[in-house]
Design a protein around this motif. Structure first.
Motif, PDB file in Angstrom:
ATOM      1  N   PRO A 103     -88.587  46.198   6.800  1.00 39.56           N
ATOM      2  CA  PRO A 103     -87.596  45.263   6.245  1.00 39.56           C
ATOM      3  C   PRO A 103     -86.482  44.894   7.219  1.00 39.56           C
ATOM      4  CG  PRO A 103     -87.318  47.465   5.313  1.00 39.56           C
ATOM      5  CD  PRO A 103     -88.558  47.502   6.129  1.00 39.56           C
ATOM      6  N   LEU A 106     -87.396  42.101   9.838  1.00 37.19           N
ATOM      7  CA  LEU A 106     -87.612  40.846   9.098  1.00 37.19           C
ATOM      8  C   LEU A 106     -86.262  40.218   8.734  1.00 37.19           C
ATOM      9  CD1 LEU A 106     -90.586  41.818   6.725  1.00 37.19           C
ATOM     10  CD2 LEU A 106     -90.669  40.377   8.749  1.00 37.19           C
ATOM     11  N   ARG A 107     -85.325  41.067   8.344  1.00 40.12           N
ATOM     12  CA  ARG A 107     -83.975  40.570   8.012  1.00 40.12           C
ATOM     13  C   ARG A 107     -83.270  40.038   9.271  1.00 40.12           C
ATOM     14  NH1 ARG A 107     -80.270  44.667   4.514  1.00 40.12           N
ATOM     15  NH2 ARG A 107     -78.278  43.736   4.983  1.00 40.12           N
ATOM     16  N   SER A 110     -84.690  36.656  10.379  1.00 38.15           N
ATOM     17  CA  SER A 110     -84.307  35.544   9.505  1.00 38.15           C
ATOM     18  C   SER A 110     -82.840  35.182   9.735  1.00 38.15           C
ATOM     19  CB  SER A 110     -84.553  35.890   8.038  1.00 38.15           C
ATOM     20  OG  SER A 110     -83.618  36.815   7.587  1.00 38.15           O
ATOM     21  N   LYS A 148     -92.644  32.417  10.455  1.00 42.11           N
ATOM     22  CA  LYS A 148     -92.384  32.418   9.010  1.00 42.11           C
ATOM     23  C   LYS A 148     -93.597  31.905   8.251  1.00 42.11           C
ATOM     24  CE  LYS A 148     -88.761  30.028   7.294  1.00 42.11           C
ATOM     25  NZ  LYS A 148     -87.324  29.785   7.037  1.00 42.11           N
ATOM     26  N   GLN A 152     -91.624  32.831   3.172  1.00 40.37           N
ATOM     27  CA  GLN A 152     -90.354  32.913   3.937  1.00 40.37           C
ATOM     28  C   GLN A 152     -90.181  34.252   4.660  1.00 40.37           C
ATOM     29  OE1 GLN A 152     -88.333  29.941   3.866  1.00 40.37           O
ATOM     30  NE2 GLN A 152     -90.207  29.327   2.836  1.00 40.37           N
ATOM     31  N   GLN A 153     -91.300  34.932   4.898  1.00 38.53           N
ATOM     32  CA  GLN A 153     -91.243  36.186   5.660  1.00 38.53           C
ATOM     33  C   GLN A 153     -91.951  35.974   6.993  1.00 38.53           C
ATOM     34  OE1 GLN A 153     -89.794  39.091   4.813  1.00 38.53           O
ATOM     35  NE2 GLN A 153     -89.082  38.220   2.885  1.00 38.53           N
ATOM     36  N   TRP A 154     -91.537  36.701   8.018  1.00 34.75           N
ATOM     37  CA  TRP A 154     -92.133  36.561   9.343  1.00 34.75           C
ATOM     38  C   TRP A 154     -93.400  37.406   9.429  1.00 34.75           C
ATOM     39  CZ3 TRP A 154     -87.649  34.272   8.852  1.00 34.75           C
ATOM     40  CH2 TRP A 154     -87.301  33.273   9.785  1.00 34.75           C
TER      41      TRP A 154
END
Lengths: 211, 289
Positions: A103, A106-107, A110, A148, A152-154
């Motif tokens: 997580p 990924l944060r 973004s 992405k 909306q996640q990589w």
């Protein structure tokens, strides 16, 4: 200046990713010398026509990064300029068999997205990295790129090419076995005499062997 | 006569194997090469079969403690044959049922890659001795999934709430999961146990900042700098956190222009001035460092 429509189109265009030999070696050695912890770093380069070019990998930490550390690293890396911009983030997970970024990266990725372009997330495969650094035959690629996806996640894989890959792997192996040190920002904080963003020892070593 | 409180170099010079090993045990020094050299010299080489004599003063417990010490050092250097020899010697003297022997056996199983068997032994020990901290720690080390690690570490910290290292480990687990609120809670416990440790304050401040608690973050960065004025990470952190506070305040004041009559406005203005001064302080300290 791009219209909103053009920005959406640019962000959604499928881009290829090109990784320079120097950045590959930097990522591999950074991960190899911090074998028992997660490593994170910034990717600097250019967004060209349909290619994201990763020219330099700047190591940030060998722990889970927090917001102040991230802000400091991005500010210092961006201010060094050299005509490059932040094009992505790399991570080598802590565990050998971990194939997911988790997580936190990924944060991070973004949060470094701009209006014009999406950054790329590079994940190092630890099994392949061990094979690369110990001279065994590789079954998988050491570095994997993600952009992405619809959620909306990589997590959408992207085509990735390493410049002069065979040579880069050989140099990474040789740099690791010769004990060339990659200094990240947290190492620099502990001992400010160790240069961080330039990592001249590695840069010189790679330039000598690749050229 | 030399004793284990003598300086280690003096003991090594005098080749006093018993007191060297006692010194290493009592000071909890982890030096496997030194332990193995003197342990083998004391107990008759690789077979470790030298028993009671004047060296021990007929103290069988010393011999058993040395065997345990050699076994753990053998595991450190991956000498499983020597570790098995130690276990055989111990088993011959005290049998299989001793808790201490079974814990050592479990450590040998772990080193040999037999984690499930080791976990079984730890679970058996915890059934009869639920407060055995070593068993709780080893269970945590063996756990693979994050959920299991969290559970094991919680069990350990319930029994040993003042272990700063345990709480720090919890904060790392929480950060890996992206739970910075949980990490801040764990780091608060670390700071409670080690209030004069500057890196602990920096870590807590960073967790607060990531979680959005900018005032608390600023306070702990400042505290870290009180304890260690040259801490670069705290200096950069102080600038970033204070800057975030200013940005948040200006965006809030833009939204709440109609509420400027509010009594809290004076406090906010004071905090904004403090933030500006802290940024100047941090920047000056970095430039002069």
């Amino acid at each position: 200046i791009f219209t909103r429509e053009r920005q959406r189109t640019m962000r959604s265009e499928k881009r290829n990713v090109e990784v320079s030999s120097e950045s590959f070696v930097s990522m591999a050695v950074h991960a190899g010398q911090n074998a028992t912890t997660v490593v994170h770093g910034i990717l600097m380069g250019h967004f060209d026509q349909k290619i994201t070019k990763i020219i330099k990998a700047i190591p940030v930490c060998h722990e889970t990064p927090t917001k102040p550390l991230l802000q400091t690293a991005l500010a210092l890396a961006s201010s060094a300029d050299q005509g490059m911009v932040v094009v992505g983030w790399y991570i080598a997970p802590e565990k050998l068999d971990d194939k997911n970024p988790g997580p936190v990266p990924l944060r991070i990725v973004s949060n470094i997205t701009t209006d014009e372009y999406e950054p790329v997330l590079i994940l190092l495969d630890n099994d392949a990295l061990v094979a690369c650094l110990t001279g065994e035959a590789q079954k998988e690629n050491v570095v994997k790129g993600f952009v992405k996806d619809f959620g909306q996640q990589w997590l959408e894989p992207v085509t990735l090419r390493i410049s002069d890959e065979a040579k880069a792997v050989e140099v990474a192996r040789s740099a690791f076995s010769d004990g060339i040190q990659v200094v990240d920002l947290t190492d620099h904080f502990e001992d400010s005499t160790r240069d961080w963003s330039v990592n001249s020892a590695l840069t010189t070593y790679v330039a000598k062997l690749i050229n | 006569m030399l004793g284990p409180d003598e300086d280690l170099d003096i003991l090594i010079e005098s080749k006093d194997h018993v007191n060297i090993l006692r010194h290493l045990r009592s000071k909890k020094v982890r030096n496997p090469d030194l332990t193995l050299y003197h342990g083998k010299a004391l107990l008759g080489g690789d077979k470790l079969d030298k028993k009671a004599g004047f060296l021990f003063g007929d103290d069988e417990s010393t011999r058993l403690a040395v065997l345990e010490q050699i076994c753990l050092s053998a595991l450190d250097v991956q000498d499983h044959t020597l570790a098995n020899t130690c276990l055989s010697q111990l088993r011959a003297s005290i049998g299989n049922e001793s808790i201490r022997f079974r814990m050592l056996l479990a450590r040998c199983l772990e080193a040999g890659g037999e984690s499930e068997k080791a976990t079984t032994i730890y679970d058996e020990v915890l059934k009869t001795h639920p407060a055995n901290l070593l068993a709780l720690k080893r269970k945590y080390c063996l756990a693979e999934r994050t959920k299991d690690r969290m559970e094991s570490l919680n069990l350990y910290l319930e029994q040993n709430a003042s272990d700063a290292a345990g709480w720090y480990e919890m904060s790392k687990l929480r950060k890996d999961m992206g739970d910075f609120a949980g990490a801040a809670y764990a780091l608060e416990e670390v700071v409670l146990v080690c209030p004069v440790d500057a890196p602990a304050h920096v870590a807590l401040a960073e967790a607060y900042s990531t979680n959005g608690d900018l005032l608390l973050a600023r306070r702990h960065m400042a505290q870290a700098l009180e304890l260690d004025p040259n801490n670069k990470r705290a200096l950069f952190g102080l600038i970033m956190v204070s800057n975030d506070y200013l940005e948040n305040s200006s965006s809030k004041s833009n939204k709440n222009k109609k509420q400027q009559q509010n009594n809290n406005n004076a406090d906010n203005e004071h905090e904004i001035e403090v933030a500006k001064e802290l940024i100047k302080y941090g920047a000056n300290a970095l430039l002069t460092a």
